[in-house]
Design a protein around this motif. Structure first.
Motif, PDB file in Angstrom:
ATOM      1  N   HIS A 104      19.032 -22.373 -51.509  1.00 17.18           N
ATOM      2  CA  HIS A 104      17.918 -22.785 -51.092  1.00 17.18           C
ATOM      3  C   HIS A 104      18.153 -23.781 -49.807  1.00 17.18           C
ATOM      4  O   HIS A 104      17.156 -23.777 -49.064  1.00 17.18           O
ATOM      5  CB  HIS A 104      17.360 -23.789 -52.089  1.00 17.18           C
ATOM      6  N   ILE A 153      14.682 -30.740 -58.077  1.00 15.38           N
ATOM      7  CA  ILE A 153      14.000 -29.593 -58.847  1.00 15.38           C
ATOM      8  C   ILE A 153      14.743 -28.605 -59.908  1.00 15.38           C
ATOM      9  O   ILE A 153      14.307 -28.399 -61.029  1.00 15.38           O
ATOM     10  CB  ILE A 153      13.109 -28.675 -57.933  1.00 15.38           C
ATOM     11  N   ASP A 154      16.113 -28.338 -59.438  1.00 19.77           N
ATOM     12  CA  ASP A 154      16.858 -27.815 -60.281  1.00 19.77           C
ATOM     13  C   ASP A 154      17.480 -28.243 -61.205  1.00 19.77           C
ATOM     14  O   ASP A 154      18.215 -27.746 -62.046  1.00 19.77           O
ATOM     15  CB  ASP A 154      17.862 -26.570 -59.256  1.00 19.77           C
ATOM     16  N   HIS A 175      12.068 -22.759 -66.553  1.00 18.56           N
ATOM     17  CA  HIS A 175      11.368 -23.342 -65.488  1.00 18.56           C
ATOM     18  C   HIS A 175      10.154 -23.795 -66.048  1.00 18.56           C
ATOM     19  O   HIS A 175       9.274 -23.072 -66.450  1.00 18.56           O
ATOM     20  CB  HIS A 175      11.316 -22.409 -64.422  1.00 18.56           C
ATOM     21  N   HIS A 187       8.932 -26.865 -61.777  1.00 17.70           N
ATOM     22  CA  HIS A 187       8.853 -25.525 -60.935  1.00 17.70           C
ATOM     23  C   HIS A 187       7.317 -25.282 -60.989  1.00 17.70           C
ATOM     24  O   HIS A 187       6.912 -24.096 -61.074  1.00 17.70           O
ATOM     25  CB  HIS A 187       9.813 -24.437 -61.728  1.00 17.70           C
ATOM     26  N   HIS A 219      11.405 -23.847 -52.186  1.00 18.00           N
ATOM     27  CA  HIS A 219      11.900 -23.764 -53.486  1.00 18.00           C
ATOM     28  C   HIS A 219      10.934 -22.922 -54.448  1.00 18.00           C
ATOM     29  O   HIS A 219      11.544 -21.777 -55.170  1.00 18.00           O
ATOM     30  CB  HIS A 219      12.247 -25.171 -54.029  1.00 18.00           C
ATOM     31  N   ASP A 242      11.862 -19.322 -55.758  1.00 13.39           N
ATOM     32  CA  ASP A 242      12.247 -19.077 -57.247  1.00 13.39           C
ATOM     33  C   ASP A 242      11.106 -18.264 -57.817  1.00 13.39           C
ATOM     34  O   ASP A 242      11.478 -17.547 -58.666  1.00 13.39           O
ATOM     35  CB  ASP A 242      12.241 -20.429 -57.946  1.00 13.39           C
TER      36      ASP A 242
HETATM   37 ZN   LIG Z   1      14.775 -23.605 -59.082  1.00  9.99          ZN
END
Ligand SMILES: [Zn+2]
Length: 171
Positions: free
Chosen positions: A7, A34-35, A50, A54, A115, A119
């Motif tokens: 990313h 976020i991850d 997610h 997400h 992102h 994703d």
């Molecule tokens: Zn992600």
């Protein structure tokens, strides 16, 4: 993306084309925050799902956390980075250690929203427009290989542009 650093490539490109408008560290921090969601869910449940972070509201919330208090952590990290460099290295790799709120906000929001765009192509359980749309009709908008090529190409283009700008400034 299975690996968060992919990313960062689009962030490098955005930083190269708008260095004074975008904080790359805030961009990267928003992506990392976020991850944390699928990473923690994998550790605790075995499933790298997610969920809220997400979605547009969740990712935007993560971006705001990357601005505050994240901006302070990002600036500390940049000062730490600069301290590790010799004077010769600093001419090429040294960076402006201060990040203003606008730069952090632009970087973090671009990081969070890009992102989701990346994703949602790869993971069917990403719901970018939740709660308005509870599914992911954009799953597969680009192939996984295409995503990797796009992110890598963006990183290389960003690095090339950044290097060229450094050369121009020094000449
Ligand atoms: Zn992600």
């Amino acid at each position: 993306m299975p690996i968060t650093p992919f990313h960062f490539g689009p962030g490098a490109f955005l930083k190269a084309i708008a260095p004074r408008q975008v904080s790359w560290t805030a961009f990267a921090l928003a992506n990392g925050l976020i991850d944390l969601e699928p990473i923690l869910l994998f550790l605790f449940t075995g499933e790298p799902a997610h969920r809220f972070f997400h979605t547009l509201p969740g990712a935007t919330l993560a971006a705001l956390a990357a601005v505050w208090p994240g901006r302070i952590a990002c600036a500390s990290w940049l000062r730490f980075w600069n301290r590790q460099l010799s004077p010769a290295q600093a001419r090429w790799l040294g960076c402006e250690p201060s990040i203003n709120t606008r730069q952090a906000l632009v970087g973090a929001l671009l990081g969070a929203w890009s992102h989701l765009i990346l994703d949602m192509a790869m993971h069917v359980d990403v719901r970018p427009l939740w709660p308005a749309i509870g599914t992911n009709p954009w799953h597969g908008w680009m192939s996984v290989d295409g995503l990797h090529v796009l992110c890598t190409a963006a990183a290389l283009a960003g690095l090339a542009l950044w290097g060229a700008l450094k050369l121009v400034k020094r000449s």
